[in-house]
Scaffold this active site. Structure first.
Site, PDB file in Angstrom:
ATOM      1  N   ASP A 164     -14.502  10.838  -1.503  1.00 57.29           N
ATOM      2  CA  ASP A 164     -13.974   9.771  -1.055  1.00 57.29           C
ATOM      3  C   ASP A 164     -13.647   9.785   0.485  1.00 57.29           C
ATOM      4  O   ASP A 164     -12.444  10.218   0.625  1.00 57.29           O
ATOM      5  CB  ASP A 164     -12.801   9.413  -1.951  1.00 57.29           C
ATOM      6  CG  ASP A 164     -12.257   8.120  -1.906  1.00 57.29           C
ATOM      7  OD1 ASP A 164     -13.050   7.233  -1.281  1.00 57.29           O
ATOM      8  OD2 ASP A 164     -11.188   7.788  -2.185  1.00 57.29           O
TER       9      ASP A 164
ATOM     10  N   SER B 266      -7.925   3.861  -0.763  1.00 57.53           N
ATOM     11  CA  SER B 266      -7.974   4.560  -2.156  1.00 57.53           C
ATOM     12  C   SER B 266      -6.872   4.471  -3.121  1.00 57.53           C
ATOM     13  O   SER B 266      -5.702   4.771  -2.647  1.00 57.53           O
ATOM     14  CB  SER B 266      -8.454   6.059  -2.092  1.00 57.53           C
ATOM     15  OG  SER B 266      -9.207   6.253  -0.992  1.00 57.53           O
TER      16      SER B 266
ATOM     17  N   CYS C 191     -11.076  14.359  -0.229  1.00 55.69           N
ATOM     18  CA  CYS C 191     -10.925  12.740   0.206  1.00 55.69           C
ATOM     19  C   CYS C 191     -10.226  12.909   1.425  1.00 55.69           C
ATOM     20  O   CYS C 191      -9.344  13.795   1.662  1.00 55.69           O
ATOM     21  CB  CYS C 191      -9.876  12.237  -0.890  1.00 55.69           C
ATOM     22  SG  CYS C 191      -9.414  10.597  -0.263  1.00 55.69           S
TER      23      CYS C 191
ATOM     24  N   TRP D 148     -13.594   8.406   4.723  1.00 63.91           N
ATOM     25  CA  TRP D 148     -13.543   7.532   5.652  1.00 63.91           C
ATOM     26  C   TRP D 148     -13.571   7.962   7.104  1.00 63.91           C
ATOM     27  O   TRP D 148     -13.031   9.047   7.409  1.00 63.91           O
ATOM     28  CB  TRP D 148     -12.661   6.442   5.292  1.00 63.91           C
ATOM     29  CG  TRP D 148     -11.376   6.883   5.206  1.00 63.91           C
ATOM     30  CD1 TRP D 148     -10.300   7.094   6.460  1.00 63.91           C
ATOM     31  CD2 TRP D 148     -10.641   7.325   4.217  1.00 63.91           C
ATOM     32  NE1 TRP D 148      -9.261   7.382   5.877  1.00 63.91           N
ATOM     33  CE2 TRP D 148      -9.311   7.468   4.620  1.00 63.91           C
ATOM     34  CE3 TRP D 148     -10.801   7.354   2.572  1.00 63.91           C
ATOM     35  CZ2 TRP D 148      -8.203   8.039   3.841  1.00 63.91           C
ATOM     36  CZ3 TRP D 148      -9.697   7.958   2.017  1.00 63.91           C
ATOM     37  CH2 TRP D 148      -8.312   8.076   2.436  1.00 63.91           C
TER      38      TRP D 148
HETATM   39  P1  FAD Z   1      -8.013  -0.981  12.692  1.00 70.14           P
HETATM   40  O1  FAD Z   1      -7.641  -2.152  13.590  1.00 70.14           O
HETATM   41  O2  FAD Z   1      -9.219  -1.407  11.755  1.00 70.14           O
HETATM   42  O3  FAD Z   1      -8.529   0.055  13.609  1.00 70.14           O
HETATM   43  C1  FAD Z   1      -9.299   1.278  12.991  1.00 70.14           C
HETATM   44  C2  FAD Z   1      -9.654   2.172  14.272  1.00 70.14           C
HETATM   45  O4  FAD Z   1     -10.725   1.538  14.941  1.00 70.14           O
HETATM   46  C3  FAD Z   1      -8.508   2.483  15.390  1.00 70.14           C
HETATM   47  O5  FAD Z   1      -7.962   3.363  15.083  1.00 70.14           O
HETATM   48  C4  FAD Z   1      -9.763   2.621  16.482  1.00 70.14           C
HETATM   49  O6  FAD Z   1     -10.230   3.874  16.422  1.00 70.14           O
HETATM   50  C5  FAD Z   1     -10.758   1.967  16.146  1.00 70.14           C
HETATM   51  N1  FAD Z   1     -10.764   0.402  16.992  1.00 70.14           N
HETATM   52  C6  FAD Z   1     -10.204  -0.667  16.748  1.00 70.14           C
HETATM   53  N2  FAD Z   1     -10.112  -1.620  17.362  1.00 70.14           N
HETATM   54  C7  FAD Z   1     -10.497  -0.877  18.647  1.00 70.14           C
HETATM   55  C8  FAD Z   1     -10.777  -1.264  20.091  1.00 70.14           C
HETATM   56  N3  FAD Z   1     -10.703  -2.932  20.531  1.00 70.14           N
HETATM   57  N4  FAD Z   1     -11.417  -0.418  20.916  1.00 70.14           N
HETATM   58  C9  FAD Z   1     -11.509   0.762  20.422  1.00 70.14           C
HETATM   59  N5  FAD Z   1     -11.505   1.158  19.222  1.00 70.14           N
HETATM   60  C10 FAD Z   1     -10.997   0.321  18.302  1.00 70.14           C
HETATM   61  N6  FAD Z   1      -6.569   4.519   5.042  1.00 70.14           N
HETATM   62  C11 FAD Z   1      -5.351   5.160   4.509  1.00 70.14           C
HETATM   63  O7  FAD Z   1      -4.527   5.137   5.186  1.00 70.14           O
HETATM   64  N7  FAD Z   1      -5.181   5.473   3.028  1.00 70.14           N
HETATM   65  C12 FAD Z   1      -6.381   5.506   2.319  1.00 70.14           C
HETATM   66  O8  FAD Z   1      -6.070   5.521   0.916  1.00 70.14           O
HETATM   67  C13 FAD Z   1      -7.460   4.982   2.647  1.00 70.14           C
HETATM   68  N8  FAD Z   1      -8.631   4.778   1.909  1.00 70.14           N
HETATM   69  C14 FAD Z   1      -9.924   4.364   2.407  1.00 70.14           C
HETATM   70  C15 FAD Z   1     -11.117   4.421   1.549  1.00 70.14           C
HETATM   71  C16 FAD Z   1     -12.115   3.965   1.795  1.00 70.14           C
HETATM   72  C17 FAD Z   1     -13.317   4.019   1.160  1.00 70.14           C
HETATM   73  C18 FAD Z   1     -12.221   3.782   3.219  1.00 70.14           C
HETATM   74  C19 FAD Z   1     -13.361   2.961   3.785  1.00 70.14           C
HETATM   75  C20 FAD Z   1     -11.243   3.675   4.372  1.00 70.14           C
HETATM   76  C21 FAD Z   1     -10.053   3.992   3.858  1.00 70.14           C
HETATM   77  N9  FAD Z   1      -8.953   4.235   4.386  1.00 70.14           N
HETATM   78  C22 FAD Z   1      -7.699   4.667   4.110  1.00 70.14           C
HETATM   79  C23 FAD Z   1      -9.108   3.649   6.155  1.00 70.14           C
HETATM   80  C24 FAD Z   1      -8.649   2.049   5.866  1.00 70.14           C
HETATM   81  O9  FAD Z   1      -9.762   1.295   5.393  1.00 70.14           O
HETATM   82  C25 FAD Z   1      -8.355   1.382   7.478  1.00 70.14           C
HETATM   83  O10 FAD Z   1      -9.444   1.799   8.258  1.00 70.14           O
HETATM   84  C26 FAD Z   1      -7.261   2.148   8.168  1.00 70.14           C
HETATM   85  O11 FAD Z   1      -6.047   1.748   7.449  1.00 70.14           O
HETATM   86  C27 FAD Z   1      -6.958   1.121   9.628  1.00 70.14           C
HETATM   87  O12 FAD Z   1      -6.910  -0.042   9.524  1.00 70.14           O
HETATM   88  P2  FAD Z   1      -6.251  -0.747  10.373  1.00 70.14           P
HETATM   89  O13 FAD Z   1      -6.768  -2.369  10.302  1.00 70.14           O
HETATM   90  O14 FAD Z   1      -4.685  -0.760  10.409  1.00 70.14           O
HETATM   91  O15 FAD Z   1      -7.029  -0.550  12.035  1.00 70.14           O
END
Ligand code: FAD
Length: 689
Positions: free
Chosen positions: A687, A449, A642, A689
């Site tokens: 908003d 966001s 949010c 997630w």
């Molecule tokens: P990822 O690697 O994608 O992991 C995310 C989660 O998936 C993990 O915590 C775990 O629970 C699960 N996971 C992943 N791999 C495994 C596995 N092998 N086994 C089991 N579980 C697993 N985030 C913010 O910080 N700020 C924002 O403003 C924000 N806005 C958003 C707005 C929208 C519309 C959406 C959809 C999401 C938003 N997010 C926001 C969340 C963000 O998009 C990410 O999902 C978040 O930052 C995590 O991403 P990552 O790639 O670091 O983690």
């Protein structure tokens, strides 16, 4: 080994193709690389038919699986159905993006064929971006089909599965509404319309439980015989001995041809990221073991635009340690920079990345190698196990949901970690690389966001992201999120650390051919409906604990700038919550500055969950302000939530209904009705997630 036989078959197929190229290619004036997959433009769609019936006929298919997908899960399920239909029942399947076809001839699909719909519901019961046109067409009031049958879709056999989240009001509304509309027009549903629930965390198991009875029903309807499932690769892999990773036509992580040529240009979108400079970045928390990043991304060199409340998508790359683990698991370490071409062996399949490329680039830039693994994929890989013991274990994991949960899910294992543990370290050299391209999802951009105001800084987008890190029972290393740890490394680099390795993770931080050097990050913007009222004098109530405060930083800054421009703005009341004032209180100083400009028109209400003897959350604070909240809503205040979808957003919804019921002396059901109507009128926006 099986790989050798497979390679020979694939090689033979490609040689035939090459012969065809040399004979016909010249006549047709085809130039350049005969093996290259087509990622020519940003979308590369030119010249394809939009006629489904024509497409089915010309490709000899009898089963088409459409997906409406936002984050890739629905697309992944669609390809799994396609593979299973082919290997178990000999169906001639193809997967298709809903966006790429027209629907007015759905009624011309003959009844010896079947159409499957795998449909995700997005946000407030909306279709995914690629399904908007389809959805509007089939659910439209005066939809008309070409053939004039009565009822119009009496020949259409369809199967449906939906992906939803029960914490949202409009749970699985896409699959429900589409099923209803198709049946209204006389189409025949085969099996139940399945519903997967991400909110309960049971999506995968819901899908697996739905598909078996569906296949049974389809078998009966179409008279299909089940056969011994045989694995047939969808992609052919050819090693390109004459090329190296430094050859100019080899993709080493570039998302498309323009990027390869070094001339990326807009439109920048989900197929074509902008490589944006990071102008500024810093840490927001003041505590040792948790991180939250503020990052300013400069879009002035692009034609990208945004509005306060929109989302920015970040395209991550995988950490080197996981890339190494993956390559090592499949015996590809020594070949990591070997140049290969990947070709779809059947006309309707798409290679999900541009080629020629290298194993290293595919794994690092295009595969979601760290994500959870499906039980079905584990079952598929059993056939390629390095020994009988591993094969038996894989079969057990693939077949037993509880065993799988206890061995895999609980420990957050990714594909390489599972296989290594099953085989006790022995490499899995018999797995065809095609099976990995098919079974591992495409690396997805992550959405954030936007936390800046477009009025204040139209060409600079800010991100507020908490870094994902979890200690996992039974594992000595914590789990690290893909995108946020990549952003953390970028932050360290931007602040002068030449080779950042946060938590021991390293990244190819300068990108393919060092084109991301000078600290760049690939991004695109996604427009959202989460917007301030068009009339700035309307009061707004903002509920944003944790990083849920991100868009509200943008909202508050927008109002501060409106006041500086001489406009009158309404009351802004922001509910923010975190653990401790001294640790994770985001943007503390900025709120004070906003107060100086907005005066009594701005109020910050704080909830700390670990600062006192009692845990206080934003919903408690909201309740304490019942009278004032009700008065603001009577003045047509807009209400915004949010952040965490699973608990917070739902509880806030409940508390708001309680407030209305108490303050207005009306029954609970009536109050809930009012909240629903507020949502429908966009006076209540989420908003989450
Ligand atoms: P990822 O690697 O994608 O992991 C995310 C989660 O998936 C993990 O915590 C775990 O629970 C699960 N996971 C992943 N791999 C495994 C596995 N092998 N086994 C089991 N579980 C697993 N985030 C913010 O910080 N700020 C924002 O403003 C924000 N806005 C958003 C707005 C929208 C519309 C959406 C959809 C999401 C938003 N997010 C926001 C969340 C963000 O998009 C990410 O999902 C978040 O930052 C995590 O991403 P990552 O790639 O670091 O983690």
């Amino acid at each position: 080994t099986e790989l050798d036989t497979l390679d020979i078959i694939v090689l033979a197929a490609i040689l035939l193709g090459t012969a065809a190229y040399f004979t016909k290619g010249k006549l047709w004036g085809v130039t350049k690389d005969p093996y290259a997959s087509s990622f020519a433009g940003a979308n590369g769609k030119a010249g394809k038919t939009r006629n489904i019936v024509e497409k089915l006929e010309e490709s000899g298919k009898n089963c088409i699986i459409f997906y409406g997908s936002q984050t890739g899960t629905a697309e992944d399920y669609a390809s799994r159905l396609a593979k299973e239909g082919k290997s178990r029942f000999g169906l001639e399947t193809m997967v298709a993006d809903l966006e790429e076809f027209d629907y007015d001839n759905l009624d011309a699909i003959p009844n010896d064929k079947v159409v499957m719909f795998v449909l995700a519901t997005y946000g407030e019961g909306e279709p995914t971006d690629n399904a908007v046109d389809f959805y509007e067409f089939v659910t439209g009031e005066d939809v008309s089909f070409n053939e004039g049958n009565d009822p119009p879709l009496s020949n259409l056999n369809f199967v449906a599965f939906g992906l939803g989240n029960n914490t949202y009001e409009h749970y699985n509304s896409m699959v429900r509404n589409v099923t209803k509309a198709l049946e209204k027009h006389g189409a025949h549903r085969i099996g139940e319309a399945g519903e997967g629930d991400d909110g309960a965390g049971t999506m995968e198991e819901d899908f697996l439980a739905w598909k078996d009875p569906m296949w049974k029903a389809l078998q009966e309807k179409m008279g299909l015989d089940e056969r011994e499932a045989v694995y047939e690769p969808i992609f052919g892999i050819v090693e390109r001995e004459t090329l190296t990773k430094d050859s100019p036509e080899v993709y080493v992580g570039e998302p498309n041809k323009m990027h390869l040529d070094g001339t990326p240009k807009g439109p920048f979108n989900a197929h074509n990221p902008y490589i944006a400079p990071i102008a500024k970045s810093f840490e927001l928390f003041s505590v040792k073991d948790r991180n939250c990043l503020h990052m300013e991304v400069d879009i002035s060199g692009s034609n990208l635009t945004y509005q306060t409340g929109d989302h920015i998508a970040v395209w991550p790359t995988n950490p080197g340690e996981e890339v190494d683990r993956f390559l090592n698991t499949f015996g590809l370490t020594d070949k990591r920079h070997q140049v290969i071409s990947v070709k779809a062996l059947e006309p309707t399949a798409k290679v999900p990345f541009p080629t020629p490329t290298t194993f290293d680039a595919i794994v690092r830039y295009h595969m979601e190698i760290c994500a959870p693994v499906s039980r079905q994929f584990i079952a598929t890989l059993a056939a390629f196990a390095p020994n009988e013991e591993s094969k038996a274990e894989m079969t057990k994991l693939g077949g037993d949901k509880d065993y799988f949960h206890q061995k895999v899910n609980v420990h957050h294992l990714n594909i390489a970690r599972i296989l290594k543990s099953v085989s006790k370290g022995q490499p899995w050299i018999s797995v065809p690389f095609s099976a990995l391209i098919e079974g591992v999802t495409k690396l997805q951009p992550r959405y954030y966001s936007i936390s800046s105001s477009s009025l204040e800084q139209p060409k600079m987008i800010s991100i507020t992201a908490v870094v994902e890190r979890q200690t996992i029972p039974g594992r000595d290393d914590p789990f690290h999120g893909v995108a946020t740890n990549y952003l953390l490394a970028l932050k360290e680099k931007q602040n002068g650390e030449p080779n950042p390795t946060p938590f021991g993770l390293s990244y190819e931080i300068t990108g393919p051919r060092n084109r991301y050097d000078g600290v760049h990050v690939p991004v695109h913007v996604r427009h959202s409906n989460f917007k301030l009222p068009s009339d700035p004098t309307k009061p707004i109530i903002l509920i944003g604990p944790g990083t849920g405060v991100a868009p509200f930083r943008g909202f508050v800054r927008e109002r501060v700038n409106q006041v500086k421009n001489g406009e009158t703005v309404g009351k802004t009341i922001l509910f923010f919550g975190c653990r401790k004032r001294t640790e994770d209180f985001l943007y503390d100083k900025e709120w004070q500055e906003a107060k100086e400009v907005l005066g009594d028109n701005f109020e910050l209400v704080l909830a700390f969950s670990r600062d006192g003897p009692k845990k206080v959350y934003v919903q408690h604070r909201l309740k304490e302000r019942s009278k004032e909240i009700n008065e603001l809503l009577e003045k047509k205040a807009y209400f915004y939530v949010c952040g965490d979808a699973a608990n917070m957003a739902r509880e806030v919804n409940t508390v708001l209904a309680q407030i209305l019921s108490e303050q207005r002396g009306i029954p609970d059901t009536k109050a809930e009705e009012i909240v629903k109507n507020m949502r429908a009128a966009n006076q209540y926006q989420e908003d989450v997630w």
